[in-house]
Design a protein around this motif. Structure first.
Motif, PDB file in Angstrom:
ATOM      1  N   CYS A   1      48.035 -26.335  24.779  1.00 52.25           N
ATOM      2  CA  CYS A   1      47.321 -25.784  25.927  1.00 52.25           C
ATOM      3  C   CYS A   1      45.893 -25.343  25.590  1.00 52.25           C
ATOM      4  CB  CYS A   1      48.090 -24.595  26.490  1.00 52.25           C
ATOM      5  SG  CYS A   1      49.802 -24.974  26.910  1.00 52.25           S
TER       6      CYS A   1
ATOM      7  N   ILE B   1      42.394 -25.318  28.042  1.00 52.39           N
ATOM      8  CA  ILE B   1      42.687 -25.292  29.471  1.00 52.39           C
ATOM      9  C   ILE B   1      41.917 -24.146  30.123  1.00 52.39           C
ATOM     10  CG2 ILE B   1      44.480 -25.021  31.220  1.00 52.39           C
ATOM     11  CD1 ILE B   1      44.673 -27.595  29.705  1.00 52.39           C
TER      12      ILE B   1
ATOM     13  N   CYS C   1      50.718 -23.636  31.396  1.00 50.98           N
ATOM     14  CA  CYS C   1      50.012 -24.540  30.505  1.00 50.98           C
ATOM     15  C   CYS C   1      49.162 -25.518  31.317  1.00 50.98           C
ATOM     16  CB  CYS C   1      50.990 -25.262  29.586  1.00 50.98           C
ATOM     17  SG  CYS C   1      50.195 -26.074  28.175  1.00 50.98           S
ATOM     18  N   ARG C   2      49.516 -26.809  31.347  1.00 48.62           N
ATOM     19  CA  ARG C   2      48.712 -27.808  32.045  1.00 48.62           C
ATOM     20  C   ARG C   2      49.221 -28.111  33.446  1.00 48.62           C
ATOM     21  NH1 ARG C   2      45.294 -30.540  28.513  1.00 48.62           N
ATOM     22  NH2 ARG C   2      45.695 -30.148  26.299  1.00 48.62           N
TER      23      ARG C   2
END
Length: 244
Positions: free
Chosen positions: A104, A107, A138-139
């Motif tokens: 991550c 980001i 996270c994404r």
């Protein structure tokens, strides 16, 4: 020289005059008895105190020295770990900065206030929305929308995509030419950012729940409906199973 004449009973009177009264004897006897009683009591007290000193010492003199056991250290260690874990969870939940971890890294965070503003805007604009929530992991950007009963599938898709566009506009990242979404859903500093996952629900509609996804740098969403799209193929499959 004349000799003093004395009667015989005069000696008895003189002796009676010098005889000690009986009540004085009684007082002396009482004093001696009291003194003897006091001495006996003192001896008993001394014996009791001696016994108390030897066999019944006060608690302050009998306090034992605290001895550390192995399980004391274990409990302390577990307590420290629990406190450290609770502190980590607290600070992680308050974090508005970049998401940490190798997968991550890089980001860009989406501020929680902007997420809340997006929810308020969409609820005011579309009365069909019963509940709406946004979250990031996270994404991934997750969008969960609960629509009122009997919601149109087409309208639900439009509202879901408009929600993502509204959040994108509030964050304010630049867009590439011809793109619907900004670099928040593409690349920033050559690092891929967010993909989108939709989960749409509504009662009394056979298409719901609906799942939608949008990959990074892709403007189009892909949807999966709960209803069977090809009923003829489904009937043929059933017939095949029944004939076996």
């Amino acid at each position: 020289m004349a000799k003093r004449f004395q009667f015989d009973d005069e000696d008895d009177d003189i002796e009676d005059q010098y005889q000690q009264p009986s009540h004085i004897d009684e007082l002396e006897s009482m004093r001696m008895a009291k003194s003897a009683q006091s001495m006996n009591q003192d001896e008993y007290t001394d014996e009791f105190e001696s016994f108390d000193d030897e066999d019944n010492q006060p608690m302050s003199k009998k306090k034992k020295k605290f001895v550390w056991k192995w399980w004391h250290y274990l409990l302390i260690g577990l307590g420290v770990l629990l406190i450290a874990f609770a502190a980590y969870i607290f600070f992680a939940s308050q974090n508005d900065g970049p998401v940490y971890g190798k997968r991550c890294e890089g980001i860009v965070s989406i501020n929680k206030d902007l997420q809340a503003a997006t929810i308020d805007t969409m609820k005011k604009e579309y009365s069909e929305i019963q509940d709406l929530s946004l979250s990031t992991e996270c994404r991934q950007l997750k969008v969960d929308i609960i629509f009122k009963d009997g919601m149109s599938t087409k309208k639900a898709k439009q509202i879901a995509e408009k929600t993502v566009q509204t959040l994108d506009g509030l964050v304010g990242k630049p867009k590439e030419n011809g793109k619907t979404y900004s670099t928040l859903f593409g690349k920033i500093d050559n690092i891929y950012q967010y993909e989108v996952n939709l989960y749409l629900t509504s009662k009394n509609s056979e298409d719901f729940p609906i799942y939608g996804t949008k990959n990074v740098q892709n403007d189009d969403f892909s949807y999966t409906l709960s209803s069977i799209r090809d009923k003829d193929s489904a009937n043929k499959a059933k017939e095949t199973l029944n004939n076996k």
